[in-house]
Scaffold this active site. Structure first.
Site, PDB file in Angstrom:
ATOM      1  N   LYS A  83     -47.338 -31.881  42.059  1.00  0.00           N
ATOM      2  CA  LYS A  83     -47.525 -32.591  43.336  1.00  0.00           C
ATOM      3  C   LYS A  83     -48.951 -33.143  43.368  1.00  0.00           C
ATOM      4  O   LYS A  83     -49.921 -32.395  43.192  1.00  0.00           O
ATOM      5  CB  LYS A  83     -47.315 -31.566  44.453  1.00  0.00           C
TER       6      LYS A  83
HETATM    7  C1  E4P Z   1     -44.785 -31.322  51.917  1.00  0.00           C
HETATM    8  O1  E4P Z   1     -44.472 -31.145  50.776  1.00  0.00           O
HETATM    9  C2  E4P Z   1     -45.797 -30.543  52.662  1.00  0.00           C
HETATM   10  O2  E4P Z   1     -45.957 -29.291  52.040  1.00  0.00           O
HETATM   11  C3  E4P Z   1     -45.389 -30.255  54.069  1.00  0.00           C
HETATM   12  O3  E4P Z   1     -44.111 -30.768  54.375  1.00  0.00           O
HETATM   13  C4  E4P Z   1     -46.433 -30.495  55.087  1.00  0.00           C
HETATM   14  O4  E4P Z   1     -45.916 -30.115  56.323  1.00  0.00           O
HETATM   15  P1  E4P Z   1     -46.819 -29.759  57.585  1.00  0.00           P
HETATM   16  O5  E4P Z   1     -47.228 -31.037  58.226  1.00  0.00           O
HETATM   17  O6  E4P Z   1     -45.905 -28.969  58.472  1.00  0.00           O
HETATM   18  O7  E4P Z   1     -47.997 -28.955  57.084  1.00  0.00           O
END
Ligand code: E4P
Length: 217
Positions: A83
């Protein structure tokens, strides 16, 4: 649409996995930090527990270091997906990794142009954060919808992974626009199963059954 769990909590992952509907996991540095455990331990455990793709995030800010981290992350298993936050150095690294055949999930995406660049550089997944956009008064799902249209217009194979999901309605909307994946916290996963009419319906069936001392055996 695939269902991913957005967590690094192994108990939550094991529980959702036991329901038979878990397609993968996304993690991020904040979620790893929340576990209070060592990154390597957590990453190895998640990759071994889940059959589907597991996104593990890089933390470097320049392309060479991102590529080095990516090479380390893919050692956790054939289901490990790197990622990478969207930024100039991230794009450079993404192109190099994609050319090597390493699958990357481009994250912290908040606009369709960012998603278009990620797809051109060879991203396997794009993660628009719909909830964080909603939080600041924008329409997060509209960005996801634009990405869907653009990817379909040009036949990009990058999978649309709707992230930062805040409630079950986001999951429904993601499915309605044809997202490939929705990643959500465990709480939302549970909310998808539950309905008050289901609870009261089951309670009434059991009450009537017991009132006549019935038995299946
Ligand atoms: C995506 O891969 C992120 O880890 C995540 O969805 C971020 O979400 P949040 O805005 O609830 O932290």
């Amino acid at each position: 649409m695939k269902f991913f769990l957005d967590t690094a909590d192994i108990k939550e992952i094991r529980e959702a996995n036991s329901w038979g509907v878990l397609d993968g996991v996304t993690s991020n540095p904040s979620l790893i930090a929340k576990t209070g455990r060592k990154f390597r331990e957590v990453a190895a455990e998640i990759c071994a527990t889940v059959k589907g793709d597991v996104s593990l995030e890089t933390v470097a800010l320049d392309a060479d270091d991102i590529v080095k981290e990516a090479h380390e992350l893919v050692k956790f298993g054939s289901n490990a997906v790197v990622k990478i936050p969207i930024m100039k150095e991230g794009l450079k690294a993404l192109k190099r990794l994609a050319d090597e055949g390493i699958r990357c999930n481009v994250t912290t995406c908040f606009s369709a142009p960012q998603a278009l660049l990620a797809a051109k550089a060879g991203a396997a997944y794009i993660s628009p954060f719909v909830g964080r956009l909603d939080d600041i008064g924008h329409d997060g799902m509209e960005v996801a919808r634009q990405i869907r249209t653009i990817y379909d217009n040009y036949g990009f194979k990058t999978q649309l992974l709707v992230a930062s999901i805040r409630h079950p309605l986001h999951v429904i909307e993601a499915a309605m626009i044809g997202a490939d994946v929705a990643t959500m916290p465990f709480k939302i996963f549970e909310q998808l199963v539950k309905h008050p009419l289901t609870d009261s319906g089951i309670e009434k069936f059991l009450k009537d059954w017991k009132s006549q001392n019935l038995s299946i055996w």
